[in-house]
Each structure stands twice: as C-alpha cells, then as structure tokens.
Scaffold this motif. Structure first.
Motif, PDB file in Angstrom:
ATOM      1  N   ASP A 198       0.700  -1.366   0.056  1.00  0.00           N
ATOM      2  CA  ASP A 198      -0.007  -0.042  -0.188  1.00  0.00           C
ATOM      3  C   ASP A 198       0.915   1.100  -0.303  1.00  0.00           C
ATOM      4  O   ASP A 198       1.975   1.315   0.736  1.00  0.00           O
ATOM      5  CB  ASP A 198      -0.835  -0.104   1.194  1.00  0.00           C
ATOM      6  N   VAL A 199       0.438   2.338  -0.519  1.00  0.00           N
ATOM      7  CA  VAL A 199       0.923   3.530  -0.828  1.00  0.00           C
ATOM      8  C   VAL A 199       0.014   4.511  -0.091  1.00  0.00           C
ATOM      9  O   VAL A 199      -1.414   4.122  -0.429  1.00  0.00           O
ATOM     10  CB  VAL A 199       1.518   4.035  -2.145  1.00  0.00           C
ATOM     11  N   PRO A 200       0.397   5.549   0.629  1.00  0.00           N
ATOM     12  CA  PRO A 200      -0.819   6.404   0.982  1.00  0.00           C
ATOM     13  C   PRO A 200      -1.159   7.251  -0.105  1.00  0.00           C
ATOM     14  O   PRO A 200      -0.432   7.712  -0.959  1.00  0.00           O
ATOM     15  CB  PRO A 200       0.117   7.432   1.931  1.00  0.00           C
ATOM     16  N   ARG A 201      -2.354   7.337  -0.285  1.00  0.00           N
ATOM     17  CA  ARG A 201      -3.296   7.929  -1.233  1.00  0.00           C
ATOM     18  C   ARG A 201      -4.054   8.836  -0.858  1.00  0.00           C
ATOM     19  O   ARG A 201      -4.549   9.115   0.138  1.00  0.00           O
ATOM     20  CB  ARG A 201      -4.012   7.047  -2.351  1.00  0.00           C
TER      21      ARG A 201
END
Lengths: 256, 633
Positions: free
Chosen positions: A31-34
């Motif tokens: 996951d990447v912060p979006r």
C-alpha cells in the motif's frame, strides 16, 4: 448456520498479525498512502486494519458482514451477495462500477481501486473460499491472543454474553453488532465506545434495506396509478371539450 | 449570425477541451481525473450530470402531459423542443454516467443481472426504457424530412399517444426513484434533506423544474436566434409553476416539522445556510415572481424566475447527491477542474446537438433561418491572413473544427503530470532540516510523536550524511518525508514502479532495456536506476544500496537510527531502561508487545530488524564526541 467473528477489544495487543495474514491470503499488494484514502487504515489493498485509540485500545476494523446488508440491496446488478455462511461476497464480473454500495454502507467499508483504469470494489469477504470448506478466516486463525475468534454466530453471542457476565465492570454491557441495523456477522466486545466505527452514533435496530422497501414496493402502483390517472384526466377533458363544442354548435344553430 | 456562431464556437471549445480530459479519464482511471475519495464515492458527475440532468429533462414529460393529455393546444410550440431536450438530456445523462462508472463497458449488465430490490436497478431500467420511448416519440420529427420513411412515420404517429402515456408513467417512476436512491443512507445524508418521502419531493420538484426548464429554454433559444419571445406561454407556465411550487413547499415544511428538524434549520451551520438559500432560490422567490401579474408578464422577471427554479432544483439534487454528506463522512471534496470540464463538455455537446436539430428539422412552427447558409452572405475572408475561408457554411465548419482541435490540444497540454504518473500519491512537503536540538517526529502521520534529537544525529552521522534520512529525492518532490519510501510500517517497500516503467502509457520501456539478455529477468540482473536516471545517485543512500529497489520499512529505518545509539548510551550510563520502547514512544506500547520486541527476537512481520554494528557505531560516536569537544574548545 451463519458464521461470524467476535473481536474482543480488551484482548487485542495491536500486533497487526491479522493485517499481515489478510494481505497474504488475499494477495493484496503493498500500500502507498493515497489522497483518496480515509485515515482508518482500510484501503483497496488493506481489508482489515487496526485503529489505535488513546489508552491502549486497539480496534480491528473490517467489513461487518451485516445480516441484512445495505450494499447487497443497493447493488443494481447483484454483484454483492450475502451467502449462507454469513459472508458478503463480491462478484467482480457483474460489477459495473456505480459505487452505490460505497454510498449505502453505514460503516463506510467498501473501498475502490481509484488508481486503476479497470477498477473494482474491494473489501473483506470473510475469506469466503476458506469458510466454505469449513476452515476459518486467516485473521482469526493467526491471532496469537484469541482476541478475534470465528464461529457460529449464535454461539459467539453466547460466549460474548458469558464474558460480560463473568467479568463485571470489564466490558460495556453491549455486544456491538448484535442488533444494530438488523445485526452484523462481525461482533465486538469492548470496554470503550465503538460507535466511531459507523457514520452515526445511534444506528438503531432497523435494517437499512427496510428504508427503501416501501418505495420499491409502491413502484408498480405508482406506474399503473399514474397511467390510470392520466388516462382518466384525458377522458374527462376530452368529454368536456366535446360537450362545450356541442353547446357552441347548439348556440350557433339557435342564433341562425 | 454572430450570436449563434459565437455561441457555437464557445460550445465547441468546451467540448474539445472536455474530450481531451475524457481521454485521460479512460486511460488513467478515476483517481487520476477526479477528486473522489473512499468516503465520497459520488461527486459532481452523479450530483450534476446524472441527478441534475434527469431533473432538467423533466420538461419532456410535463409538456407532453399538458399538451397531449390535458389538451392545452396553445402550448404546441413548446412541446417539440421540450421532448427534444428530454431526449438529449437523457443521452447526456448516459454519456455522463459512462464517465462516472468505473466499468462503463458493463453498463448493459443491468439488463441480464437483476436485483429488483435496488432503487438504482429501477432507475437504470427507467433510463433505458424512457430513452427508447423518447426516441420513438421524437423520431417522427426528423423522419418528416424524408418522404421514403413516410410509412414508418405514420406508424409511429399512430401510437404517439401510447408513447406519450408510457413516457409520463416511466418519468414518474424515474424522477421519484432518484429520490429513493438516498433512502438507504439515513446516516449519511444530512437530516434536513433526508426524508421518508424523498421520492415524492423529487417528483414534485421535477415537475416544477420541468415547467421552468421549458420556459428558460424558450427564452434562451429565442434570444439566440433573435425571435419574438413566447412571453404569453411562459406566463402561463409561470402561473402553473406557482401551484406546483406551493405544494412542494408545503410538503417540505410539513416534512421538516414532522421530523422535528426546525431547530436544525436555524442552528447556523453551513448546511442550514445552504438549506435556507435553496428554499428561497428554488421556491419562495419564484413563487413571488410568478404570482405578481406584472412581473409574470415581464420578460426580465421571466428570465430570472425560470433560472432561479432551474438553478435551485439542480442545487437541490447536488445537495442530496453528496454535498450535504460531507460533514457526516468527515471528508472534504472539491470537484477537480477535470470533473468540471467533463460536466461542462457533456452539456455543451448536448447543446450543440440541440442547435443542430433546431436548425435542420422542423422543431419550431417557424423554423429559424439557418444563419450560416443564407445565399446573400458573402464568403468569409480573413483579413489578417488574406485567406478565403470558403462559403459561409464551410467557413463556419472550419472555425468550429479549429476551435475543437485547439481546445483539445490545450486540454492535452494542461494534463497535470502528477495526476498522470503519481496517481494520487499524497504530496507532503517537508521543511528543510533546521538542525534544532530536538524534533517531534510525526513521521507515520498517526499523531504518535516521538522525540528525535536532530542535532545529535547530525553530529553522530556526519554533516554530509543527510541523505541517510533525507535520502534520495523521488521525481516530483523537492523533499521527502521518511514514509514516502518507507510506506509500510513493517514491510520493505517497493518504490520502483515496475509496471509503470513497462506499460506503454508509462515509461514504455522494453524488458531488454533494463534486463540483460540471456539472464533470468530479476531485479538483481537489472540495470540500476542511476544508469538511466543519473540524477538519482543511489550510492549516497546506504540502506537502499543493499536492496537495490527497496526502501526498508519505516519502523526499521527509524529503529536502526535510534536503537543503536540507545544501546551504546544504555551501556555507558548503565541505564537499561533506555533500551525499552517507552523511552521513545510516548504512547505506551503494550507490555506483551514490548516483551517480544527485545531486539534479539524478531517477529515475522517485524522482519529484518537489522541491528547495526554497535562497535562501529561506538567508534563513530566517540569520534563525534571528540568533534564535540573540539567544537566546545
């Protein structure tokens, strides 16, 4: 034989093993912060998360698998279904991407692949493949503290009430998910207020599908009724016009 | 002539611009185009294009009911434009929906996969059926022009009454069930707008809006083509709308009173302000305007009154459709310029088709003179370039295509690079290291602050070692916060976007460009980033060098930095509690977790907590001590 999960907040130590296990089982990517994510840790690639509250409380958030789910009622193509085992599952082949399920969910659970050009709705499916074969979900299986357990919903409710009775003062005298909006298959025992998990602090016990039911049931009546009303109106007006026409003709005859 | 042509050029400009943006939406997805989020999954496209569009198309069924059912023959000039608007409105709704749906190619699924409990299922079916009915209802008009289709036309004309009746019945369902959509969100929709009788409110407001949309359209198109306005007809529409609006107002007031929400109306929140202004714009002012005979006859008042209803009711749809959910979901949402562009583009395209149909088919009793094909107009001559633009017809076509192409190109050029490549990665600006004594680091953005002795770290690591924390700067960022590489607390994170590099819409690199031929394709055998991007020198980033494309997890990065020194100090000062978690973490970590975190044991998900070489670090810290002493001296 509806299955369920019971999560005991007082037992959770926040080790996040359930989160890791969920990721591995469901082949979720990193996951990447979006910008479109909520700050509760859930995302298209995170189907369960631990919310930390002041005072050493760790609350595991996941799909509640309502007994009468709003999302299942909302989906226009039936891509979301409540199975007999208790899981609310998603069929990506049917989905058309309207995101009405996301709007309807009172807990704000379903997430969307916003970054994909072929996006799907993503949420916990209670490891449906596993529970179908009599196994238990990855998250409950790995929990080292027994804080989140899987089993028959009625038995879990019994366990929950027993725990409340045996440890007076330890818990708030309520099993979260027992009755709210018709009950959920993910239950919580807690020593703190868990109403932040939903959009409204007082959800009430009325299942959400019942809110649209009267409107949907009156659809045929409204359809036929409007048709009948219009036909009747048309008939009356025509009749009146005919009458006044005849009258005028009569008058014209008299004048002559 | 100029008025029509200029309007068309503006519409073409918007359409071209929107087409470019639309292309972007389909290639890169919703996240790259819209500002929608997980808590605001419906935005402007649903609120305005779909909800508003359907409501604006209500003129069709209202006018056909007045003309065919109630036999008010005097409204004849308004019927055909109204039906045309309804048809184009529905086409625009479907077009808008195609942009909004995540999987628009599955839109036909509603035909075979049924869920009759869903209000959206009913809405979908009504849209399909009513669009078909409108097509049948309207097609005699264009068919009139061609004598070879006379048979079909006569056939359709025979059943016109049936179509009209079906259209009214479907519209009734459809307009009201748009309200039913929101019945299932009692916890999300603001109580001022949520009501058990939302479907009835939606139907009533749609009738009012339909009447006024027809009036507004009549005024607008007559202004555009410089025709005598149909003031008397608009006046009659105004008279009718007063009744409808009054009923709507009474229903709304009773609903508010019955739910005991009168205090919410007056509590001064922004929703109450929105609610009151909506009531005044869409209901009360128009009632006043259209119930005073003098104003009702005045064309300016007609303009204002009809626009107020149209604007106010669309505003209502937007409010119900999501705007008033924001404070409850706790999210903020402003439509991106791309969303606004596409909304405008859909409307402009529909308006262009409307103008085309009006000019080429027999919509009005008196067809407007097609201003571009008047025989006596001279061919256009452009004085600046000394070029003939051909006949007026061709000249205007040239202008329109030029407008379209130009704005399409501008739209493509304006496409933000960040949206295309970054796909919504949160941008955090980090201020330059100020080197003050102690920083409170909120690196993981979870408000759990840890104290971080910045100056000591500089002294220990060396002045030139900033890159260890402020390590390599990714494209598009001036400075990074720690977690932009260490995105996961517990896992090493891949920040090299392999798929993006390989995809044709991304960097479009062939496999062999990075991976050596003949060797198995894996990260070890691949080129280093710096071979292609000389700007990103990885040699300075010590930790990253070991695992070529991976940044170690956030936890590891910071533990490596802090823990080593803590161990040294604990030994030096004989304070063993310095090695405990709580010596840094303000939020107390559960004893049981802390127990497991004794640095000798590593849990599987705390993988690769690599303890730095303490001996080496010791030397370093001694060195820095010496340096300190030097400085002090």
């Amino acid at each position: 034989m509806s299955k369920a999960i019971l999560t005991d907040i007082t037992k959770c130590i926040g080790c996040l093993k359930c989160v890791s296990a969920c990721k591995e089982t469901n082949n979720l990517e990193m996951d990447v912060p979006r910008i479109w994510q909520k700050n509760d840790g859930l995302s298209a690639e995170n189907w369960t998360s631990i919310i930390q509250k002041p005072g050493n409380h760790f609350i595991r958030k996941q799909c509640r698998h309502c007994l009468e789910p709003a999302c299942v009622t909302a989906c226009p193509v039936g891509a979301l279904q409540k199975t007999n085992e208790g899981a609310v599952v998603y069929d990506s082949d049917k989905c058309l991407g309207c995101r009405y399920c996301m709007m309807a969910c009172p807990y704000g659970i379903p997430r969307y692949d916003w970054d994909q050009s072929v996006p799907y709705v993503r949420k916990c499916i209670l490891c449906f493949d596993k529970i179908k074969n009599g196994d238990q979900p990855a998250c409950t299986k790995i929990c080292p503290e027994g804080a989140t357990i899987f089993g028959d919903r009625n038995e879990l409710l019994k366990i929950a009430h027993n725990r409340i009775a045996e440890n007076p003062g330890k818990y708030i005298n309520k099993v979260w998910g027992e009755n709210e909006i018709g009950g959920t298959s993910v239950l919580y025992l807690s020593d703190i207020d868990l109403s932040f998990l939903s959009y409204n602090t007082h959800l009430g016990n009325k299942p959400l599908p019942e809110t649209t039911e009267p409107a949907m049931k009156s659809v045929p009546f409204a359809f036929v009724g409007m048709g009948g009303f219009m036909l009747g109106l048309n008939w009356i007006i025509r009749r009146r016009m005919e009458l006044s026409k005849n009258q005028n003709e009569d008058r014209g005859n008299k004048d002559e | 002539m100029n008025r029509v042509q200029n309007t068309k050029i503006i519409l073409w400009l918007i359409t071209g611009f929107a087409a470019a943006v639309g292309l972007n939406r389909f290639i890169f997805g919703l996240g790259a185009t819209t500002n929608l989020t997980d808590s605001t999954p419906w935005g402007l496209w649903i609120g305005f294009d779909v909800m508003g569009g359907v409501a604006l198309a209500a003129g069709g069924f209202v006018m056909t009911a007045i003309f065919y059912i109630m036999k008010r023959e005097e409204f004849h000039p308004l019927v055909k434009p109204a039906v045309l608007t309804a048809f184009l409105g529905y086409m625009a709704v479907i077009l808008g929906l195609l942009f909004d749906l995540g999987l628009p190619w599955n839109i036909w699924h509603m035909i075979i996969f049924w869920n009759p409990h869903s209000p959206l299922f009913e809405v979908g079916w009504c849209v399909m059926l009513y669009s078909a009915v409108l097509l049948l209802e309207f097609s005699p008009v264009p068919l009139e022009k061609y004598s070879r289709y006379a048979k079909i036309r006569n056939f359709l004309m025979k059943f016109r009454f049936v179509f009209v009746l079906l259209g009214i019945m479907l519209s009734t369902l459809h307009q009201s069930s748009l309200g039913s959509l929101f019945l299932i969100m009692p916890f999300k929709l603001h109580p001022l707008w949520y009501s058990n009788i939302l479907p009835i409110q939606f139907f009533l407001s749609a009738v009012a809006l339909g009447l006024m949309m027809v009036a507004f359209e009549s005024l607008a198109s007559h202004w555009l083509y410089k025709r005598k306005p149909e003031t008397s007809l608009v006046e009659k529409l105004g008279k009718t709308v007063v009744w409808v609006l009054s009923i709507y107002l009474i229903v709304k007031i009773i609903d508010i009173l019955a739910a005991g929400e009168i205090t919410i109306v007056l509590n001064g929140s922004w929703e109450s302000f929105v609610f009151i202004s909506e009531i005044f714009i869409s209901i009360i002012f128009p009632i006043i305007i259209f119930s005073v005979p003098k104003m009702r006859r005045n064309i300016k008042a007609q303009w204002i009154g009809s626009f107020m209803v149209v604007f106010g009711m669309v505003f209502n749809r937007i409010n119900v459709g999501g705007l008033t959910m924001l404070s409850i979901t706790g999210d903020s949402y402003t439509p991106s310029w791309m969303e606004i562009t596409i909304s405008l583009g859909v409307v402009s395209a529909a308006a262009l088709v409307f103008l085309f149909v009006i000019e080429h088919f027999n919509i009005w009793d008196l067809k407007p003179q097609d201003p571009e094909s008047l025989p006596h107009t001279a061919p256009s001559f452009d004085y600046s370039s000394h070029a003939w633009l051909g006949t007026p017809d061709a000249a205007s076509l040239t202008k329109f295509s030029l407008a379209f192409v130009l704005s399409f190109a501008v739209g493509m050029a304006l496409m933000p690079e960040k949206k295309l490549h970054g796909k919504g990665i949160e941008e955090i600006t980090v201020s330059r290291a100020s080197g003050i004594e102690r920083l409170l680091i909120n690196g993981n953005k979870d408000d759990n602050l840890v104290e971080f002795p910045h100056k000591e770290h500089i002294a220990r690591l060396g002045e030139d070692q900033c890159a260890q924390c402020h390590h390599l700067t990714l494209p598009r960022f001036i400075e990074n916060s720690c977690w932009e590489c260490h995105t996961n607390m517990y896992k090493p994170v891949d920040y090299f976007k392999h798929n993006w590099h390989a995809s044709s819409s991304g960097a479009n690199i062939k496999c062999d460009n990075c991976h050596v031929e003949g060797v198995q394709r894996e990260s070890k055998s691949a080129k280093n980033c710096v071979d292609c991007h000389p700007k990103y020198d990885f040699n300075n980033a010590r930790f990253i060098g070991s695992q070529k494309y991976f940044a170690i997890s956030y936890t590891d990065a910071f533990h490596q930095l802090c823990v080593s020194c803590h161990f040294i100090k604990a030994d030096e000062l004989n304070k063993q509690n310095l090695t405990e978690c709580k010596s840094c973490h303000k939020v107390k970590i559960h004893d049981q977790v802390a127990e497991n975190l004794k640095w000798k044991t590593t849990l599987p998900h705390f993988n690769s907590v690599i303890l730095p070489n303490i001996e080496k670090e010791k030397n370093q810290s001694e060195m820095s001590k010496d340096e300190k002493e030097n400085i002090n001296n």
